[in-house]
Design an enzyme around this catalytic site. Structure first.
Site, mmCIF file in Angstrom:
data_model
loop_
_atom_site.group_PDB
_atom_site.id
_atom_site.type_symbol
_atom_site.label_atom_id
_atom_site.label_comp_id
_atom_site.label_asym_id
_atom_site.label_seq_id
_atom_site.Cartn_x
_atom_site.Cartn_y
_atom_site.Cartn_z
ATOM 1 N N LYS A 53 27.921 5.384 24.237
ATOM 2 C CA LYS A 53 27.672 4.494 23.095
ATOM 3 C C LYS A 53 28.796 4.580 22.066
ATOM 4 O O LYS A 53 28.999 3.657 21.291
ATOM 5 C CB LYS A 53 26.358 4.876 22.415
ATOM 6 N N LYS B 115 31.911 9.189 31.429
ATOM 7 C CA LYS B 115 30.651 8.424 31.442
ATOM 8 C C LYS B 115 30.694 7.270 30.447
ATOM 9 O O LYS B 115 31.405 7.353 29.430
ATOM 10 C CB LYS B 115 29.450 9.336 31.174
ATOM 11 N N LYS C 208 30.452 17.012 21.185
ATOM 12 C CA LYS C 208 30.247 16.329 19.898
ATOM 13 C C LYS C 208 30.940 17.064 18.755
ATOM 14 O O LYS C 208 31.374 16.439 17.799
ATOM 15 C CB LYS C 208 28.752 16.129 19.617
HETATM 16 P P1 TYM Z 1 20.743 8.798 24.858
HETATM 17 O O1 TYM Z 1 20.244 7.952 23.767
HETATM 18 O O2 TYM Z 1 22.165 9.257 24.785
HETATM 19 O O3 TYM Z 1 20.579 8.072 26.240
HETATM 20 C C1 TYM Z 1 19.334 7.513 26.658
HETATM 21 C C2 TYM Z 1 19.157 7.715 28.148
HETATM 22 O O4 TYM Z 1 20.259 7.123 28.860
HETATM 23 C C3 TYM Z 1 20.840 8.094 29.735
HETATM 24 N N1 TYM Z 1 22.291 7.828 29.821
HETATM 25 C C4 TYM Z 1 22.933 7.532 30.965
HETATM 26 N N2 TYM Z 1 22.508 7.412 32.231
HETATM 27 C C5 TYM Z 1 23.430 7.092 33.173
HETATM 28 N N3 TYM Z 1 24.749 6.850 32.885
HETATM 29 C C6 TYM Z 1 25.215 6.962 31.617
HETATM 30 N N4 TYM Z 1 26.484 6.721 31.350
HETATM 31 C C7 TYM Z 1 24.292 7.323 30.590
HETATM 32 N N5 TYM Z 1 24.418 7.512 29.248
HETATM 33 C C8 TYM Z 1 23.174 7.827 28.815
HETATM 34 C C9 TYM Z 1 20.554 9.435 29.088
HETATM 35 O O5 TYM Z 1 20.613 10.475 30.023
HETATM 36 C C10 TYM Z 1 19.164 9.200 28.532
HETATM 37 O O6 TYM Z 1 18.200 9.418 29.529
HETATM 38 N N6 TYM Z 1 18.918 13.330 23.839
HETATM 39 C C11 TYM Z 1 18.611 12.050 24.455
HETATM 40 C C12 TYM Z 1 17.406 11.370 23.808
HETATM 41 C C13 TYM Z 1 16.199 12.217 23.796
HETATM 42 C C14 TYM Z 1 15.371 12.546 24.912
HETATM 43 C C15 TYM Z 1 14.332 13.338 24.381
HETATM 44 C C16 TYM Z 1 15.434 12.228 26.265
HETATM 45 C C17 TYM Z 1 15.655 12.799 22.689
HETATM 46 N N7 TYM Z 1 14.530 13.460 23.044
HETATM 47 C C18 TYM Z 1 13.304 13.858 25.229
HETATM 48 C C19 TYM Z 1 14.440 12.742 27.093
HETATM 49 C C20 TYM Z 1 13.412 13.548 26.570
HETATM 50 C C21 TYM Z 1 19.801 11.130 24.284
HETATM 51 O O7 TYM Z 1 20.632 11.313 23.438
HETATM 52 O O8 TYM Z 1 19.781 10.051 25.077
#
Ligand code: TYM
Length: 332
Positions: free
Chosen positions: A200, A197, A115
């Protein structure tokens, strides 16, 4: 809360509409597991401002993401569905845990490095301490299990290290969390660059399938998916595009890789891509219909948010009070 059940927590950032990776890698597992655990699922609005956001868009996306949790099949009566920023305990514990997290271990986080490269003009302190807030999210609810995609594994390892360090000093304050990652969908790849991957923030509009894309758009994106110059549909090394499509098709249809290989033996990539697009559109249709219904009912959504915030606060305050006592703060 059912004392006999273990706890589970996971959040999603409201930085855009969730994509297929978010759905298959995380959200779908949340729905599957919700009956077996005391569940806490939420929208990580605090995390999202580590990258600059347009306030009007962000507010709309928080509401959209929250409605999508319900539309995906999470029951607000069974699970605690909340918005992270509605519960100040997250920010409070995050500060405390930041005093138990080393600069060196945060410097090793690959997401911070990625990032920082993407936003060289805004490498803010929040981006650096992002995993500490995530550790606070998890440890506040004494989560045993954290269902996430593979990209969050390193952050989870950090949460486990912080947990162990804190418990090592003060006794068993936090439950040690375990990641829950589903192998075939742990990393859904970009449809345009299958070694990257699905993300978003991808600027290529054909790279990600959003869970609210209409049927024609979904099928069109799969038809344009980048594959290879061969003709065989199989999971051989080097066939990243095809393997990604097979994983997605397998997750959407329930078929194994062997079934898929024999179903498409002698058939072309065009036919296979169409089948994947149709299976994904069929899989997402019920959630999309439910989303229309739920998001139209603004007062219901607001009530769910309020209840979720109250439940989240109550559970997490118990942990925070314990932490305050342990570290030596004066409490009333
Ligand atoms: P975020 O918002 O980027 O993504 C949400 C969830 O989707 C999963 N993910 C994926 N899984 C498979 N293939 C992909 N291409 C892919 N892109 C995203 C992520 O692994 C996630 O599970 N930091 C986290 C949000 C968060 C969180 C937490 C998660 C904040 N606090 C506490 C678990 C526990 C995030 O940015 O997810």
């Amino acid at each position: 809360m059912d004392e006999k059940k273990k706890n589970m927590l996971s959040l999603i950032q409201p930085t855009n509409t969730p994509h297929l990776g978010n759905y298959l890698g995380a959200m779908r597992n949340w729905v599957k597991l919700q009956n077996d655990y005391n569940c806490f699922f939420g929208i990580a609005d605090l995390h999202s401002i580590t990258v600059r956001q347009d306030p009007v868009k962000l507010r709309a996306q928080i509401k959209e993401s929250y409605a999508l949790l319900i539309a995906a099949g999470l029951d607000p009566e069974k699970s605690t569905l909340f918005i992270q920023g509605h519960n100040q305990n997250h920010a409070e514990l995050s500060w405390i845990l930041s005093c138990y997290t080393q600069f060196g271990e945060l410097s090793r986080m690959t997401q911070f490095k990625d990032k920082s490269e993407k936003h060289p003009d805004n490498i803010n302190a929040g981006l650096f301490t992002y995993p500490v807030l995530m550790a606070a999210d998890i440890l506040l609810y004494q989560a045993d299990l954290v269902p996430v995609g593979l990209d969050q594994k390193q952050h989870l390892e950090l949460a486990r290290n912080v947990c162990q360090r804190f418990n090592g000093i003060y006794g068993d304050v936090f439950t040690m969390p375990e990641p829950y990652i589903t192998k075939t969908t742990e990393k859904v790849m970009s449809l345009q660059e299958p070694t990257k991957k699905m993300s978003k923030s991808d600027e290529n509009l054909n790279a990600s399938v959003w869970v609210l894309d209409d049927r024609d758009t979904i099928i069109r994106k799969f038809k344009r998916a980048v594959t290879d110059s061969e003709t065989e549909i199989c999971a051989r090394e080097g066939k990243d595009g095809i393997i990604n499509l097979m994983s997605i098709y397998s997750a959407a249809s329930g078929k194994s890789f062997e079934d898929i290989e024999s179903e498409f033996k002698g058939k072309g990539y065009g036919e296979f891509k169409l089948a994947v697009g149709e299976a994904v559109a069929d899989m997402l249709a019920p959630m999309q219909n439910e989303f229309k219904r739920v998001s139209a009912d603004k007062s219901y959504l607001e009530q769910c948010m309020k209840n979720g915030a109250e439940k989240a606060f109550k559970t997490s305050r118990k942990t925070l009070s314990k932490v305050y006592k342990k570290v030596g703060f004066v409490t009333f």
